[in-house]
Design a protein around this motif. Structure first.
Motif, PDB file in Angstrom:
ATOM      1  N   UNK A  93       9.435   0.544  -5.445  1.00 49.85           N
ATOM      2  CA  UNK A  93       8.209  -0.107  -4.983  1.00 49.85           C
ATOM      3  C   UNK A  93       8.363  -1.626  -5.041  1.00 49.85           C
ATOM      4  N   UNK A  94       7.964  -2.279  -3.953  1.00 56.64           N
ATOM      5  CA  UNK A  94       7.987  -3.746  -3.921  1.00 56.64           C
ATOM      6  C   UNK A  94       7.067  -4.266  -5.012  1.00 56.64           C
ATOM      7  N   UNK A  95       7.509  -5.290  -5.679  1.00 52.72           N
ATOM      8  CA  UNK A  95       6.729  -5.829  -6.785  1.00 52.72           C
ATOM      9  C   UNK A  95       6.748  -7.344  -6.751  1.00 52.72           C
ATOM     10  N   UNK A  96       5.835  -7.966  -7.453  1.00 56.57           N
ATOM     11  CA  UNK A  96       4.719  -7.392  -8.197  1.00 56.57           C
ATOM     12  C   UNK A  96       3.594  -6.960  -7.267  1.00 56.57           C
ATOM     13  N   UNK A  97       2.667  -6.201  -7.836  1.00 56.80           N
ATOM     14  CA  UNK A  97       1.443  -5.819  -7.133  1.00 56.80           C
ATOM     15  C   UNK A  97       0.273  -6.411  -7.898  1.00 56.80           C
ATOM     16  N   UNK A  98      -0.706  -6.886  -7.166  1.00 56.20           N
ATOM     17  CA  UNK A  98      -1.938  -7.355  -7.800  1.00 56.20           C
ATOM     18  C   UNK A  98      -3.096  -6.701  -7.068  1.00 56.20           C
ATOM     19  N   UNK A 100      -7.113  -6.334  -6.877  1.00 53.70           N
ATOM     20  CA  UNK A 100      -8.415  -6.855  -7.268  1.00 53.70           C
ATOM     21  C   UNK A 100      -9.483  -5.915  -6.707  1.00 53.70           C
ATOM     22  N   UNK A 101     -10.709  -6.283  -6.879  1.00 59.69           N
ATOM     23  CA  UNK A 101     -11.837  -5.465  -6.413  1.00 59.69           C
ATOM     24  C   UNK A 101     -11.685  -5.069  -4.945  1.00 59.69           C
ATOM     25  N   UNK A 102     -11.308  -6.024  -4.114  1.00 59.79           N
ATOM     26  CA  UNK A 102     -11.319  -5.773  -2.673  1.00 59.79           C
ATOM     27  C   UNK A 102     -10.004  -6.056  -1.955  1.00 59.79           C
ATOM     28  N   UNK A 103      -8.947  -6.400  -2.700  1.00 59.51           N
ATOM     29  CA  UNK A 103      -7.705  -6.777  -2.047  1.00 59.51           C
ATOM     30  C   UNK A 103      -6.505  -6.285  -2.846  1.00 59.51           C
ATOM     31  N   UNK A 104      -5.416  -6.054  -2.121  1.00 59.03           N
ATOM     32  CA  UNK A 104      -4.162  -5.665  -2.758  1.00 59.03           C
ATOM     33  C   UNK A 104      -3.067  -6.596  -2.242  1.00 59.03           C
ATOM     34  N   UNK A 105      -2.368  -7.209  -3.174  1.00 54.83           N
ATOM     35  CA  UNK A 105      -1.294  -8.140  -2.839  1.00 54.83           C
ATOM     36  C   UNK A 105       0.030  -7.483  -3.205  1.00 54.83           C
ATOM     37  N   UNK A 106       0.974  -7.488  -2.250  1.00 55.90           N
ATOM     38  CA  UNK A 106       2.279  -6.857  -2.439  1.00 55.90           C
ATOM     39  C   UNK A 106       3.332  -7.958  -2.416  1.00 55.90           C
ATOM     40  N   UNK A 107       4.094  -8.071  -3.493  1.00 60.27           N
ATOM     41  CA  UNK A 107       5.061  -9.160  -3.581  1.00 60.27           C
ATOM     42  C   UNK A 107       4.335 -10.452  -3.936  1.00 60.27           C
ATOM     43  N   UNK A 108       5.057 -11.462  -4.376  1.00 58.25           N
ATOM     44  CA  UNK A 108       4.417 -12.720  -4.777  1.00 58.25           C
ATOM     45  C   UNK A 108       4.745 -13.836  -3.812  1.00 58.25           C
ATOM     46  N   UNK A 109       3.695 -14.309  -3.135  1.00 58.42           N
ATOM     47  CA  UNK A 109       3.763 -15.504  -2.314  1.00 58.42           C
ATOM     48  C   UNK A 109       2.569 -16.348  -2.739  1.00 58.42           C
TER      49      UNK A 109
END
Length: 119
Positions: A93-98, A100-109
């Motif tokens: 799985x691509x990481x990191x994942x964040x 939140x209540x309404x959003x999902x972030x894949x990878x760190x930018x």
């Protein structure tokens, strides 16, 4: 839902992301992607919520991805098969994942993650 940060502690990108979250005073629960690999059910829900293609969830630069020759195999797999495969090993799985209540972030930018704190 509280913020959830899913990462691999030895990953330098994950370390940068965690530092960035802490510097921006973000509250989150931390989860190790290897010892607590997301389940099929979690991944199914998150992938749908993210609006991203399933292939975006794969760690394409990872050793496991390359060893399994997934570059060639993914195109012949069903979405269910892909998600089941992701759920077998956190290193796929691509990481990191964040999350939140309404959003999902894949990878760190950083420029993308700034939208987390702009709420």
């Amino acid at each position: 839902m509280e913020n959830l940060f899913i990462q691999y502690p030895k990953c330098s990108t994950c370390q940068k992301a965690k530092k960035w979250l802490e510097e921006n005073k973000m509250e989150f629960t931390e989860r190790n992607i290897v010892t607590e690999t997301p389940t099929f059910e979690e991944l199914t829900e998150w992938i749908e919520k993210s609006g991203q293609e399933i292939k975006k969830w794969f760690n394409t630069s990872g050793l496991k991805y390359k060893a399994l020759n997934l570059k060639d195999k993914l195109s012949t797999m069903t979405d269910t098969e892909k998600i089941k495969l992701l759920a077998t090993d956190g290193m796929l799985i691509k990481r990191p994942l964040f999350l939140s209540e309404d959003k999902i972030y894949i990878g760190f930018k950083e420029e993308v993650w700034k939208t987390i704190i702009e709420k």
